[in-house]
Design an enzyme around this catalytic site. Structure first.
Site, short mmCIF file in Angstrom:
data_model
loop_
_atom_site.label_atom_id
_atom_site.label_comp_id
_atom_site.label_asym_id
_atom_site.label_seq_id
_atom_site.Cartn_x
_atom_site.Cartn_y
_atom_site.Cartn_z
N LYS A 131 0.86 -1.18 0.00
CA LYS A 131 0.00 0.00 0.00
C LYS A 131 0.90 1.23 0.00
CE LYS A 131 -1.65 2.74 3.00
NZ LYS A 131 -1.57 4.01 2.23
N GLU A 151 9.67 2.03 10.77
CA GLU A 151 10.69 3.06 10.56
C GLU A 151 9.95 4.38 10.58
OE1 GLU A 151 12.61 5.92 9.44
OE2 GLU A 151 12.33 5.18 7.41
N CYS A 157 13.23 11.66 7.13
CA CYS A 157 13.17 11.35 8.55
C CYS A 157 14.54 11.42 9.21
CB CYS A 157 12.55 9.97 8.76
SG CYS A 157 13.29 8.69 7.75
N GLU A 195 9.07 17.13 14.89
CA GLU A 195 9.59 16.87 13.54
C GLU A 195 8.84 17.77 12.57
OE1 GLU A 195 10.78 13.01 10.88
OE2 GLU A 195 8.80 13.01 11.79
#
Length: 475
Positions: free
Chosen positions: A171, A246, A279, A378
């Site tokens: 997906k 992750e 990231c 973040e």
């Protein structure tokens, strides 16, 4: 406008069970560039059933058969690289040169890394003279991938899963689905048996949640936000399936007083690469007080000199961020940063000359402390926070004072200090002095940056169960 409503299930392109059109937006123009369909439970069930049926035979194929098909896939991927570059550039706004280089290149690089690791990988070993340890595919795997580095993450999941004998349902992000659909074409052209690889488009609430909770899915491998990773873990708990995550990061880049002269510029450019949508970006720059003012001036100049433009524009620049939602989130965090710290470059709004598209000014904040929102959340945009430190101990404490633990960075010419600090940083990766990681090295994090590792042998092992068999030796 491109129309890609079908899903790839059991070796065929099939229409969704229920029409559910979703507009794909070109972030450089804010205009619709494609339409896909979002799947529902019937599509998810069909893909899982195809993967479950295919698993019995695929899991028993030889290592040589699987390697041959992956090599064919790699050849097709390289031959059709320009198609992939154009798809990634259109769907998520990567400048076309970056898309051709780093974005598409990441996929081929990881594919070769897995092929090299797989050549020498053994699925069985002698535990004692009469006992054997076997490594076997875990089963049906749901692979849920993000929009920011599409091929990097799709290859990091699909290739090791099928290499070990697992079957998969991919997906991709509904925000950047075109590259995933093209990858499905590559898989079909390579000749993988029906049901080994399946693709269903959908969002996290729909197909993502259905896959995470599905009783016939043995493993979920997810890359994305920490918030979504937590939700997936909870959904998967009822069936006790393996979950590999992750997730986010807030990397610290520690620049000691003896760091090389290019360390600050290198760190700022790395932060802004891919419009800050990585990231593992070094978004907190920790600088020794003796070099602090110089670092602020240098990083601010890098931000000012960084050209921002449409994805279709040739040359080295940064493009838009991926969506209106991301643009608004980043603008909100920049506004918060202005109230907390000293803005030295960039700021609110689009860069001059750009009145459409999700373009963000490369932004630098100075005089940041680690309690500020801008240092803790973040941002996922081209925003750098610069924090001063006095001692090695203080730098390590600041770097580790975060819920994340993906990648940290150390810049010093003192070898012993570099090694000493790297050992004490609580992160899955530590990059030192601008030296990149080798092919096949383990990618993954500590704490709320997730669990599990991707790449090379480490990525292969994620998709395996270990079985102990006694009495293996002949009677």
């Amino acid at each position: 406008m491109l129309e890609h409503r079908n899903f790839y299930i059991n070796g065929q392109w099939v229409a969704p069970a229920v029409a559910n059109d979703f507009a794909v937006i070109d972030p450089s123009t804010e205009e619709q560039c494609a339409v896909i369909s979002l799947g529902d439970a019937a599509d998810t069930d069909a893909a899982v059933a195809a993967a479950r049926t295919a698993f019995d035979s695929w899991s028993q194929t030889s290592k040589q058969e699987r390697i041959a098909l992956i090599r064919k896939l790699a050849e097709i991927y390289d031959a059709r690289a320009e198609e992939m570059a154009q798809a990634i550039s259109l769907e998520m706004g990567a400048p076309i040169d970056l898309s051709r280089g780093s974005q598409v290149g990441a996929g081929s690089w990881h594919m070769q890394g897995f092929l090299e690791a797989f050549e020498d990988f053994s699925f069985e070993s002698d535990f004692t003279a009469s006992e054997k340890s076997l490594r076997e595919p875990i089963g049906v795997c749901a692979l849920i991938t993000p929009w920011n580095w599409p091929m990097n993450q799709i290859v990091l999941k699909v290739v090791p899963a099928i290499a070990t004998g697992c079957t998969v349902i991919l997906k991709p992000s509904e925000v950047s689905p075109l590259s995933g659909l093209l990858f499905a074409e590559f898989m079909h052209e390579a000749g993988f048996p029906a049901g080994v690889f399946n693709l269903v488009n959908g969002d996290g609430v729909g197909v993502g949640s259905q896959l995470s909770a599905h009783p016939d899915v043995d493993m979920v491998s997810f890359t994305g936000s920490t918030r979504a990773g937590i939700a997936i873990s909870k959904a998967a708990a009822d069936t006790l399936k393996r979950v590999s995550l992750e997730l986010g990061g807030k990397g610290a880049n520690i620049i000691f007083d003896d760091a090389d002269p290019q360390a600050v510029e290198r760190g700022a450019r790395h932060c802004f690469q891919n419009s800050g949508q990585s990231c593992n970006a070094p978004t907190r720059m920790l600088v020794h007080r003796s070099r602090y003012d110089e670092a602020v001036a240098t990083a601010s100049q890098v931000a000012t000199n960084t050209h921002v433009g449409p994805a279709s524009e040739e040359g080295k620049h940064i493009g838009p961020v991926v969506s209106e939602a991301q643009f608004n989130k980043i603008q909100g965090l920049i506004e918060t940063g202005i109230s907390e710290a000293r803005l030295t470059a960039g700021g609110l709004g689009r860069p001059d000359g750009l009145n459409r598209g999700y373009f963000v000014k490369p932004t630098v904040f100075a005089d940041v402390n680690n309690d500020m929102t801008i240092a803790r959340e973040e941002v996922f945009g081209p925003v750098l926070s610069i924090i001063p430190f006095e001692t090695e101990e203080e730098a390590i404490a600041i770097a580790n004072d975060t819920p994340y633990g993906l990648t940290n960075y150390v810049q010093t010419t003192d070898t012993e200090k570099r090694r000493r600090v790297a050992r004490r940083l609580r992160s899955g990766m530590v990059e030192t002095n601008g030296q990149g990681f080798a092919k096949g090295s383990p990618f993954g994090g500590y704490k709320q940056s997730g669990n599990g590792r991707e790449g090379g042998v480490f990525g292969i092992e994620e998709f395996l169960e270990v079985k102990a068999v006694s009495g293996w030796a002949a009677e």
